[in-house]
Design a protein around this motif. Structure first.
Motif, PDB file in Angstrom:
ATOM      1  N   GLU A  95       7.173   1.358   7.779  1.00 39.46           N
ATOM      2  CA  GLU A  95       5.787   0.908   7.857  1.00 39.46           C
ATOM      3  C   GLU A  95       4.921   1.626   6.834  1.00 39.46           C
ATOM      4  OE1 GLU A  95       4.373   1.321  11.817  1.00 39.46           O
ATOM      5  OE2 GLU A  95       5.744  -0.174  12.660  1.00 39.46           O
ATOM      6  N   PHE A  96       5.266   2.847   6.515  1.00 44.40           N
ATOM      7  CA  PHE A  96       4.517   3.602   5.513  1.00 44.40           C
ATOM      8  C   PHE A  96       4.790   3.069   4.107  1.00 44.40           C
ATOM      9  CE2 PHE A  96       4.781   6.931   2.285  1.00 44.40           C
ATOM     10  CZ  PHE A  96       3.503   7.446   2.293  1.00 44.40           C
ATOM     11  N   ASN A  97       6.030   2.709   3.821  1.00 44.99           N
ATOM     12  CA  ASN A  97       6.408   2.261   2.487  1.00 44.99           C
ATOM     13  C   ASN A  97       5.787   0.900   2.192  1.00 44.99           C
ATOM     14  OD1 ASN A  97       7.715   2.084   0.006  1.00 44.99           O
ATOM     15  ND2 ASN A  97       9.571   1.206   0.883  1.00 44.99           N
ATOM     16  N   CYS A  98       5.049   0.776   1.074  1.00 49.79           N
ATOM     17  CA  CYS A  98       4.368  -0.480   0.766  1.00 49.79           C
ATOM     18  C   CYS A  98       5.360  -1.611   0.486  1.00 49.79           C
ATOM     19  CB  CYS A  98       3.421  -0.303  -0.415  1.00 49.79           C
ATOM     20  SG  CYS A  98       4.213   0.101  -1.975  1.00 49.79           S
ATOM     21  N   LYS A 112      13.529  15.280  12.827  1.00 47.78           N
ATOM     22  CA  LYS A 112      13.189  14.992  11.437  1.00 47.78           C
ATOM     23  C   LYS A 112      12.187  16.029  10.938  1.00 47.78           C
ATOM     24  CE  LYS A 112      15.614  11.148  11.505  1.00 47.78           C
ATOM     25  NZ  LYS A 112      16.892  11.021  10.771  1.00 47.78           N
ATOM     26  N   LEU A 113      12.514  16.658   9.824  1.00 50.28           N
ATOM     27  CA  LEU A 113      11.664  17.718   9.280  1.00 50.28           C
ATOM     28  C   LEU A 113      10.778  17.226   8.136  1.00 50.28           C
ATOM     29  CD1 LEU A 113      14.252  20.660   9.187  1.00 50.28           C
ATOM     30  CD2 LEU A 113      12.665  20.001  11.020  1.00 50.28           C
ATOM     31  N   PHE A 114      11.113  16.069   7.567  1.00 55.48           N
ATOM     32  CA  PHE A 114      10.364  15.551   6.429  1.00 55.48           C
ATOM     33  C   PHE A 114      10.211  14.035   6.551  1.00 55.48           C
ATOM     34  CE2 PHE A 114      12.806  19.239   5.027  1.00 55.48           C
ATOM     35  CZ  PHE A 114      11.836  20.034   4.422  1.00 55.48           C
ATOM     36  N   ARG A 115       9.171  13.489   5.894  1.00 47.64           N
ATOM     37  CA  ARG A 115       9.024  12.039   5.747  1.00 47.64           C
ATOM     38  C   ARG A 115       9.019  11.707   4.263  1.00 47.64           C
ATOM     39  NH1 ARG A 115       3.754   8.459   7.504  1.00 47.64           N
ATOM     40  NH2 ARG A 115       2.789   9.791   5.925  1.00 47.64           N
ATOM     41  N   ILE A 116       9.711  10.605   3.902  1.00 50.11           N
ATOM     42  CA  ILE A 116       9.737  10.190   2.496  1.00 50.11           C
ATOM     43  C   ILE A 116       8.362   9.675   2.081  1.00 50.11           C
ATOM     44  CG2 ILE A 116      10.788   8.666   0.778  1.00 50.11           C
ATOM     45  CD1 ILE A 116      13.235   8.483   2.513  1.00 50.11           C
ATOM     46  N   VAL A 117       7.883  10.176   0.950  1.00 51.94           N
ATOM     47  CA  VAL A 117       6.636   9.694   0.355  1.00 51.94           C
ATOM     48  C   VAL A 117       6.953   8.677  -0.742  1.00 51.94           C
ATOM     49  CG1 VAL A 117       4.582  10.353  -0.962  1.00 51.94           C
ATOM     50  CG2 VAL A 117       5.401  11.820   0.902  1.00 51.94           C
ATOM     51  N   ALA A 118       7.948   8.978  -1.560  1.00 52.09           N
ATOM     52  CA  ALA A 118       8.353   8.078  -2.645  1.00 52.09           C
ATOM     53  C   ALA A 118       9.858   8.208  -2.856  1.00 52.09           C
ATOM     54  CB  ALA A 118       7.604   8.417  -3.934  1.00 52.09           C
ATOM     55  N   GLY A 119      10.520   7.069  -3.065  1.00 62.91           N
ATOM     56  CA  GLY A 119      11.964   7.094  -3.304  1.00 62.91           C
ATOM     57  C   GLY A 119      12.778   6.487  -2.191  1.00 62.91           C
ATOM     58  N   HIS A 120      12.197   5.512  -1.488  1.00 63.25           N
ATOM     59  CA  HIS A 120      12.909   4.889  -0.359  1.00 63.25           C
ATOM     60  C   HIS A 120      14.179   4.174  -0.803  1.00 63.25           C
ATOM     61  CE1 HIS A 120       8.891   5.635   1.201  1.00 63.25           C
ATOM     62  NE2 HIS A 120       9.344   5.457   2.425  1.00 63.25           N
ATOM     63  N   ARG A 121      14.136   3.502  -1.964  1.00 65.15           N
ATOM     64  CA  ARG A 121      15.338   2.812  -2.458  1.00 65.15           C
ATOM     65  C   ARG A 121      16.444   3.815  -2.798  1.00 65.15           C
ATOM     66  NH1 ARG A 121      15.611   0.349  -6.805  1.00 65.15           N
ATOM     67  NH2 ARG A 121      16.770  -1.528  -6.237  1.00 65.15           N
ATOM     68  N   VAL A 175       9.394  18.622  -2.358  1.00 67.77           N
ATOM     69  CA  VAL A 175       8.598  18.725  -1.143  1.00 67.77           C
ATOM     70  C   VAL A 175       7.134  18.866  -1.529  1.00 67.77           C
ATOM     71  CG1 VAL A 175       8.180  19.986   0.985  1.00 67.77           C
ATOM     72  CG2 VAL A 175      10.519  19.809   0.075  1.00 67.77           C
ATOM     73  N   LYS A 176       6.324  17.886  -1.143  1.00 69.47           N
ATOM     74  CA  LYS A 176       4.898  17.901  -1.442  1.00 69.47           C
ATOM     75  C   LYS A 176       4.148  18.278  -0.166  1.00 69.47           C
ATOM     76  CE  LYS A 176       4.908  14.600  -5.272  1.00 69.47           C
ATOM     77  NZ  LYS A 176       4.278  15.518  -6.239  1.00 69.47           N
ATOM     78  N   THR A 177       3.511  19.421  -0.184  1.00 70.07           N
ATOM     79  CA  THR A 177       2.819  19.919   0.999  1.00 70.07           C
ATOM     80  C   THR A 177       1.319  19.659   0.895  1.00 70.07           C
ATOM     81  OG1 THR A 177       2.570  22.123   0.019  1.00 70.07           O
ATOM     82  CG2 THR A 177       4.535  21.721   1.350  1.00 70.07           C
ATOM     83  N   LEU A 205      -1.238   6.665  -1.588  1.00 72.13           N
ATOM     84  CA  LEU A 205      -1.532   6.408  -2.995  1.00 72.13           C
ATOM     85  C   LEU A 205      -0.325   6.737  -3.876  1.00 72.13           C
ATOM     86  CD1 LEU A 205      -5.206   7.696  -3.295  1.00 72.13           C
ATOM     87  CD2 LEU A 205      -4.414   5.390  -3.867  1.00 72.13           C
ATOM     88  N   ILE A 206       0.337   7.839  -3.585  1.00 73.12           N
ATOM     89  CA  ILE A 206       1.546   8.216  -4.342  1.00 73.12           C
ATOM     90  C   ILE A 206       2.614   7.153  -4.180  1.00 73.12           C
ATOM     91  CG2 ILE A 206       3.451   9.864  -4.448  1.00 73.12           C
ATOM     92  CD1 ILE A 206       1.424  12.062  -3.722  1.00 73.12           C
TER      93      ILE A 206
END
Length: 286
Positions: A26-29, A71-80, A97-99, A108-109
């Motif tokens: 749902e987060f991934n555009c 789950k310790l992280f969520r993907i921001v970019a790079g789902h494919r 890791v973007k904090t 936006l990223i």
């Protein structure tokens, strides 16, 4: 030097266990990505390795929803790339890791990366732009952040206010940006559906650009050479008002929709129906 080290730290990559990373469709555009969609990418990664790491954020920074346990992280970019690693049965993946990212900045990223790939359809772009508005961004702010014009943003928001099936036509590539703007300017959905049919019929005739927006009324007493679309409009007008016949076939011939031989046959049929003598140029060819 300290400032340099701080900047470089943001781009440091480390291997993270994939079972600790949350893939939020749902987060991934782009929405959900199927394994079959990344087969070629998976093969390339297997041969050449991963060219760019994925970007993730700590689960503790995710503010808009609950991250699943474990789950310790969520993907921001790079789902494919993540799905491709799954296809390759990898257990770890290189990640930056973007904090400290806000939900808005993370989205936006994600959108910016996908726009640079140039393979989002316009409806996916529209949904992502609309999500940014829910975080209080204006059209002008969005345009600046994405490096796009305000018109680019506005057209995508217009698309979301059109009927769902017209949105689907746009997602399939049947409508360009100008046509979406024109459809939005029409007064009713009935007019919009008729306009979409006109666009699709024009595409079948090989016409690439068809305007369907509101136009100023032309002077009916002015003589001029008509465009193909104007001739087709006259064919439709005559057919719907007085019926189709030789008159509409002549216009179709002038528009390049039928050849001369077909028109000669139509004239011969018309002459026979009205007891007229007609010598067709085709007769001499027999």
């Amino acid at each position: 030097m300290e400032e340099y080290n701080t900047v470089m730290a943001e781009y440091q990559t480390k291997n993270i266990r994939m079972d600790k990373i949350y893939l939020d469709n749902e987060f991934n555009c782009r929405g959900a990505i199927l394994p079959m969609d990344v087969v070629d990418l998976a093969k390339d990664i297997e041969i050449n390795g991963l060219q760019f790491p994925i970007a993730v954020q700590p689960a503790s920074d995710v503010s808009d929803k609950e991250v699943p346990d474990g789950k310790l992280f969520r993907i921001v970019a790079g789902h494919r790339r993540f799905i491709a690693y799954t296809v390759n049965k990898q257990t770890e993946i290189p990640a930056m890791v973007k904090t400290g990212l806000s939900e808005l900045r993370a989205r936006l990223i994600n959108l910016n990366e996908n726009l640079k790939r140039s393979d989002l359809n316009i409806l996916q772009e529209a949904g992502a732009v609309n999500n940014l508005r829910t975080y209080g961004m204006t059209q002008e702010n969005i345009a600046i952040e994405l490096g796009k014009s305000r018109t680019w943003v506005q057209i995508r928001l217009h698309l979301l206010r059109l009927p769902v099936d017209i949105q689907a036509e746009a997602a399939a590539g049947c409508l360009n940006q100008g046509q979406i703007r024109d459809l939005f300017s029409l007064d009713s959905n009935e007019q919009r559906y008729a306009a979409v049919r006109k666009i699709k019929d024009a595409r079948l005739r090989g016409e690439s650009s068809v305007s369907v927006g509101k136009t100023a009324k032309e002077d009916p007493f002015k003589k001029k050479r008509q465009s193909k679309s104007s001739v087709q409009d006259m064919i439709d007008h005559m057919g719907n008002s007085v019926g189709f016949g030789l008159h509409t076939r002549v216009l179709a011939w002038a528009n390049g929709a039928i050849n001369s031989a077909e028109l000669f046959c139509d004239i011969k049929m018309y002459a026979a129906e009205h007891d007229l003598v007609y010598d067709s140029p085709l007769d001499s060819l027999v």
